[in-house]
Design a protein around this motif. Structure first.
Motif, PDB file in Angstrom:
ATOM      1  N   HIS A  61     -16.724   0.630  -2.407  1.00  0.00           N
ATOM      2  CA  HIS A  61     -15.456   0.554  -3.129  1.00  0.00           C
ATOM      3  C   HIS A  61     -14.484  -0.430  -2.482  1.00  0.00           C
TER       4      HIS A  61
ATOM      5  N   ARG B 149     -11.184  -0.167  -4.719  1.00  0.00           N
ATOM      6  CA  ARG B 149     -11.307   0.525  -6.007  1.00  0.00           C
ATOM      7  C   ARG B 149     -11.055   2.001  -5.767  1.00  0.00           C
ATOM      8  N   LEU B 150      -9.992   2.518  -6.371  1.00  0.00           N
ATOM      9  CA  LEU B 150      -9.648   3.920  -6.231  1.00  0.00           C
ATOM     10  C   LEU B 150     -10.518   4.768  -7.152  1.00  0.00           C
ATOM     11  N   THR B 151     -10.486   6.070  -6.962  1.00  0.00           N
ATOM     12  CA  THR B 151     -11.378   6.949  -7.719  1.00  0.00           C
ATOM     13  C   THR B 151     -11.085   6.940  -9.209  1.00  0.00           C
ATOM     14  N   CYS B 152      -9.869   6.564  -9.591  1.00  0.00           N
ATOM     15  CA  CYS B 152      -9.517   6.507 -11.004  1.00  0.00           C
ATOM     16  C   CYS B 152      -9.888   5.170 -11.633  1.00  0.00           C
TER      17      CYS B 152
ATOM     18  N   ASP C  37      -5.460   8.731   0.577  1.00  0.00           N
ATOM     19  CA  ASP C  37      -5.023   9.739  -0.385  1.00  0.00           C
ATOM     20  C   ASP C  37      -3.640   9.410  -0.908  1.00  0.00           C
TER      21      ASP C  37
ATOM     22  N   GLU D   8      -4.188   6.900  -3.568  1.00  0.00           N
ATOM     23  CA  GLU D   8      -4.749   7.565  -4.759  1.00  0.00           C
ATOM     24  C   GLU D   8      -3.640   8.236  -5.575  1.00  0.00           C
TER      25      GLU D   8
ATOM     26  N   CYS E  28      -2.882   6.399  -9.044  1.00  0.00           N
ATOM     27  CA  CYS E  28      -3.692   7.092 -10.053  1.00  0.00           C
ATOM     28  C   CYS E  28      -2.910   8.176 -10.767  1.00  0.00           C
TER      29      CYS E  28
END
Length: 375
Positions: free
Chosen positions: A312, A323-326, A368, A371, A375
């Motif tokens: 990521h 690249r964030l989780t969203c 975090d 994020e 996000c």
């Protein structure tokens, strides 16, 4: 200037926040989840945290926890702290400005500017370009990995004996040259602080002035970053600031006050000081095109793959693409040094940025915070 450790401790929680713009009638307030993320970091054991975000609503800051565990003084949104490897983005920006002026080329070999400096145990500055320094594909060994250096500066006994030592950039490079390269130039990727020590030396050679002077006149002064400085060998933090704490990577160990140290051990790889407001301003300005012409900014954002276990994250020229989780991608850098862990990031257009710092190096998750903000 990059490693992170994990440890859980306890501390009282204090939280303050200020929001520019009108209140939201329904749903969570803007940046509320970001505020919760820094609160969670303190609950997980970080002494304190400070964060600033900039977006279309204005500038917002929050703090959590304490800046001084002895007095219980809370952290301040104006706290200045050591930003460690975030320094690398400033250094890369200056080199790209010099390229835009036609004074260097990213394809110049290091030896053109520093003949014979990167040489030894298989290192060869004639085969390493400035671009490979900036994107960590040079293969130059990281002086920070030298066992003797780690013993002297990253253990409790060693740190308190040596924390006021002054080291020159050449000292750090020569230390790296005692080891074999990690790989042949351009064949792989590995993060090496030595790359940016060399880059700082190149800036001095090209301009005839210290890299610190170039950062001050090209970035700090134009953007009016009043809390940002390049300290050289100054061991103290300018006020206002919090204390900084380290467990020296001992899980569950006591936290020691490591606020005073000579940042020459980091040099142009990580010696700078700033605050969260200045960092969010810097990355917003950089990604917004205020510091580099379009061609140089495109070069800065041309990335290579990093570790296999971090698909990521891609690395440009002193700039990380995450690249964030969203699914949102942000640009920025993180940084860790004794008692200080930071991260700053911006959207690609520079319109939304955030910067966060924890004044302890064993707990808290800066990713975090990103994020929750984006996000």
């Amino acid at each position: 200037m990059r490693a992170r450790t994990a440890w859980v401790g306890g501390t009282a929680l204090l939280l303050t926040a200020a929001l520019a713009g009108p209140a939201v009638a329904a749903g969570p307030a803007p940046h509320e989840r970001t505020r919760e993320a820094v609160e969670a970091a303190v609950e997980a054991g970080a002494p304190g945290a400070t964060v600033t975000a900039r977006d279309g609503h204005g500038v917002w800051s929050a703090t959590a926890g304490v800046g001084d565990t002895r007095t219980g003084e809370p952290r301040s949104a104006a706290d200045r702290f050591r930003v460690a490897s975030i320094t690398k983005t400033f250094v890369a920006t200056v080199l790209l400005q010099l390229e835009a002026e036609g004074r260097v080329s990213l394809d110049d070999p290091v030896d053109r500017w520093l003949p014979g400096v990167v040489r030894g145990h298989g290192h060869d500055g004639r085969r390493i370009t400035l671009r490979r320094l900036l994107n960590h594909t040079s293969g130059i060994h990281d002086y920070l990995a030298d066992p003797g250096f780690r013993s002297a500066y990253f253990t409790q006994d060693g740190f308190f004996r040596h924390r006021f030592d002054t080291l020159t950039p050449r000292d750090l490079v020569d230390l790296a040259m005692r080891h074999a390269p990690d790989f042949a130039p351009g064949t792989s990727w590995r993060y090496s602080n030595t790359n940016y020590v060399v880059a700082g030396m190149v800036i001095e050679k090209v301009t005839g002035r210290p890299y610190a002077t170039e950062i001050e006149r090209r970035i700090i002064a134009p953007l009016r970053l009043g809390a940002t400085s390049v300290p050289g060998a100054r061991v103290t933090l300018p006020r206002p600031s919090s204390r900084a704490y380290s467990t020296f990577a001992v899980p569950g160990g006591p936290a020691y006050d490591v606020t005073e140290l000579n940042p020459s051990i980091a040099s142009s790889a990580g010696e700078m000081i700033s605050d969260s407001a200045d960092l969010s301003r810097f990355y917003g300005a950089l990604l917004g095109g205020e510091l580099l012409p379009a061609r140089q900014l495109k070069e800065m954002k041309t990335t290579v793959a990093t570790e296999a276990d971090a698909p990521h994250i891609r690395y440009g020229l002193g700039l990380m693409n995450t690249r964030l989780t969203c699914g949102v991608r942000v640009w920025g850098h993180d940084g860790g040094i004794h008692g200080s862990v930071s991260e700053a990031a911006s959207t690609a257009d520079g319109r939304h940025s955030v910067a966060v710092n924890f004044n302890g190096d064993w707990a808290g998750d800066t990713r975090d915070v990103l994020e929750k903000e984006f996000c």
